[in-house]
Design a protein around this motif. Structure first.
Motif, PDB file in Angstrom:
ATOM      1  N   TYR A 167     -46.675  -8.482 -15.238  1.00 56.46           N
ATOM      2  CA  TYR A 167     -45.801  -7.993 -13.871  1.00 56.46           C
ATOM      3  C   TYR A 167     -46.521  -6.401 -13.876  1.00 56.46           C
ATOM      4  O   TYR A 167     -46.742  -5.433 -14.282  1.00 56.46           O
ATOM      5  CB  TYR A 167     -44.641  -7.555 -13.406  1.00 56.46           C
ATOM      6  N   GLN A 168     -46.931  -6.717 -12.145  1.00 53.81           N
ATOM      7  CA  GLN A 168     -47.313  -5.327 -11.471  1.00 53.81           C
ATOM      8  C   GLN A 168     -46.309  -4.742 -10.428  1.00 53.81           C
ATOM      9  O   GLN A 168     -45.699  -5.340 -10.540  1.00 53.81           O
ATOM     10  CB  GLN A 168     -48.302  -5.412 -10.757  1.00 53.81           C
ATOM     11  N   GLN A 169     -45.695  -3.110 -11.009  1.00 53.25           N
ATOM     12  CA  GLN A 169     -44.515  -2.859 -10.534  1.00 53.25           C
ATOM     13  C   GLN A 169     -44.820  -2.111  -9.534  1.00 53.25           C
ATOM     14  O   GLN A 169     -44.744  -0.567  -9.693  1.00 53.25           O
ATOM     15  CB  GLN A 169     -43.450  -2.923 -10.785  1.00 53.25           C
ATOM     16  N   GLY A 170     -45.387  -1.806  -7.940  1.00 55.69           N
ATOM     17  CA  GLY A 170     -45.459  -0.547  -7.426  1.00 55.69           C
ATOM     18  C   GLY A 170     -44.262   0.439  -7.203  1.00 55.69           C
ATOM     19  O   GLY A 170     -43.165   0.136  -7.192  1.00 55.69           O
ATOM     20  N   PHE A 221     -45.539 -10.163 -10.658  1.00 61.02           N
ATOM     21  CA  PHE A 221     -46.547 -11.931 -11.190  1.00 61.02           C
ATOM     22  C   PHE A 221     -48.067 -11.890 -11.463  1.00 61.02           C
ATOM     23  O   PHE A 221     -48.735 -12.008 -10.195  1.00 61.02           O
ATOM     24  CB  PHE A 221     -45.614 -12.423 -11.407  1.00 61.02           C
ATOM     25  N   LEU A 222     -48.395 -11.293 -12.412  1.00 59.97           N
ATOM     26  CA  LEU A 222     -49.918 -11.273 -12.332  1.00 59.97           C
ATOM     27  C   LEU A 222     -50.502 -12.587 -13.239  1.00 59.97           C
ATOM     28  O   LEU A 222     -50.525 -13.335 -12.644  1.00 59.97           O
ATOM     29  CB  LEU A 222     -50.082  -9.891 -13.263  1.00 59.97           C
ATOM     30  N   LYS A 256     -51.201 -18.578 -12.954  1.00 61.12           N
ATOM     31  CA  LYS A 256     -51.528 -17.729 -12.996  1.00 61.12           C
ATOM     32  C   LYS A 256     -50.595 -16.597 -11.217  1.00 61.12           C
ATOM     33  O   LYS A 256     -50.842 -18.168 -10.571  1.00 61.12           O
ATOM     34  CB  LYS A 256     -52.746 -17.670 -12.264  1.00 61.12           C
ATOM     35  N   GLY A 257     -51.093 -15.456 -11.025  1.00 62.31           N
ATOM     36  CA  GLY A 257     -49.944 -15.014  -9.818  1.00 62.31           C
ATOM     37  C   GLY A 257     -51.577 -14.856  -9.242  1.00 62.31           C
ATOM     38  O   GLY A 257     -52.897 -14.833  -8.686  1.00 62.31           O
ATOM     39  N   SER A 258     -50.808 -12.853  -8.628  1.00 62.97           N
ATOM     40  CA  SER A 258     -52.009 -12.220  -7.822  1.00 62.97           C
ATOM     41  C   SER A 258     -52.499 -10.966  -8.120  1.00 62.97           C
ATOM     42  O   SER A 258     -52.108 -10.300  -8.388  1.00 62.97           O
ATOM     43  CB  SER A 258     -50.821 -11.094  -6.439  1.00 62.97           C
ATOM     44  N   LEU A 312     -46.149   0.389 -12.735  1.00 64.45           N
ATOM     45  CA  LEU A 312     -45.717   0.244 -13.436  1.00 64.45           C
ATOM     46  C   LEU A 312     -46.290  -1.433 -13.389  1.00 64.45           C
ATOM     47  O   LEU A 312     -46.037  -1.979 -13.177  1.00 64.45           O
ATOM     48  CB  LEU A 312     -44.714   0.327 -13.878  1.00 64.45           C
ATOM     49  N   TYR A 313     -47.378  -1.312 -15.462  1.00 65.15           N
ATOM     50  CA  TYR A 313     -47.442  -3.142 -15.744  1.00 65.15           C
ATOM     51  C   TYR A 313     -46.620  -2.732 -16.927  1.00 65.15           C
ATOM     52  O   TYR A 313     -46.519  -2.527 -17.686  1.00 65.15           O
ATOM     53  CB  TYR A 313     -48.488  -2.779 -16.202  1.00 65.15           C
TER      54      TYR A 313
END
Lengths: 111, 112
Positions: B35-38, B45-46, B57-59, B88-89
Motif C-alpha cells: 500500500y502507498q499512503q500519501g 492498494f498497489l 493489482k491496484g493503482s 509511506l509504503y
C-alpha cells in the motif's frame, strides 16, 4: 463504484465522553469490513473484522457493529491513549482481498 | 508475537533514481500486500501476491514492479522516481488471501 465513507473527519472528546464513529459503504457483495487504528507515522493496527449484518465485536472500550449499509465503532469512556486515526476498510474488487479504505476519523481525547 | 518487518524504515532518493523496498511477512503468512499512503491520505492498494504469484493489482504505476520470493518475502522496485512518489509504503500479510491484513511499520520514502 465501490466506496467507503467515514464520518466525522475529526472528533474531539473529553476523557470519559462516549461517542460513535461512522463508516458507510457502497460495495457490491460485501466480503468483509475491517476497522484499524493508526497512530501518526505508523502502520495500521488491526482491530475488528465484521462479515455480516447484525454482527458485533468488542475489545476493551471499543465495540464495532455492522448493518447492511454502515458500520459503527462505539467508544465507551475513552481515554487519552485512544487518540488516533480510526480507519474503516472493505474488501472490494474482483480479487479476494483488495482493501478500499475510508479517509479515516481522527480522534482526539483530552484529559 | 512476530510482526511484519519492512526495510529500510526511511529512504531518501533523488528524482529519477531507483528504490527497492523489502517486506518480510509474519511466519506462515503466504499472502503479501503493498500500500502507498500519501500525507493525510488513506492507504491506497498497489499490488498483492499469493503463493508467489501476483493475485490483485491496484493503482500501481508502470514504473513500479514487485515480486514475492520462495521464502515469501516481497520486494517493491520503484524506478524513475518522481517527487509525487514521496509517501509511506506499507506492506501487509495474512495467512490466507481473505480476512484481516496485518500491517508492517512502513517505509517512509522521500524523493528530493
Amino acid at each position: 463504484e465501490d466506496q467507503v465513507t467515514q464520518s466525522p473527519e475529526a472528533l474531539r472528546l473529553q476523557e470519559g465522553e462516549s461517542s460513535s464513529l461512522n463508516c458507510s459503504y457502497t460495495v457490491s457483495g460485501l466480503r468483509g469490513l475491517f476497522w484499524y487504528r493508526q497512530d501518526p507515522g505508523k502502520g495500521p493496527e488491526f482491530l475488528f473484522t465484521l462479515y455480516s449484518a447484525g454482527e458485533e465485536k468488542e475489545k476493551e472500550r471499543l465495540k464495532a457493529t455492522l448493518t447492511k449499509k454502515e458500520s459503527f465503532l462505539h467508544i465507551t469512556a475513552p481515554k487519552p491513549e485512544d487518540s488516533a486515526t480510526y480507519l474503516c476498510a472493505a474488501i472490494t474488487g474482483p480479487g479476494y482481498s483488495t482493501l478500499t479504505f475510508g479517509k479515516g476519523t481522527m480522534l482526539l481525547v483530552s484529559p | 508475537a512476530a510482526g511484519v518487518i519492512q526495510s529500510p524504515r526511511h529512504l531518501i532518493k533523488e528524482k529519477r533514481e531507483t528504490a527497492t523496498l523489502k517486506c518480510y511477512p509474519i511466519p506462515r503468512h503466504d499472502t503479501v500486500y503493498w500500500y502507498q499512503q500519501g500525507p493525510g491520505q488513506d492507504p491506497q492498494f498497489l499490488i498483492s501476491f499469493y503463493e508467489k504469484m501476483q493475485s490483485d493489482k491496484g493503482s500501481i504505476p508502470d514504473r513500479f514492479s514487485a515480486q514475492q520470493f520462495s521464502d515469501y518475502h516481497s520486494e517493491l522496485n520503484m524506478s524513475s522516481l518522481e517527487l509525487g512518489d514521496s509517501a509511506l509504503y506499507f506492506c501487509a500479510s495474512n495467512p490466507t488471501p481473505w480476512g484481516e491484513q496485518f500491517f508492517g511499520p512502513g517505509t517512509r520514502l522521500t524523493v528530493l
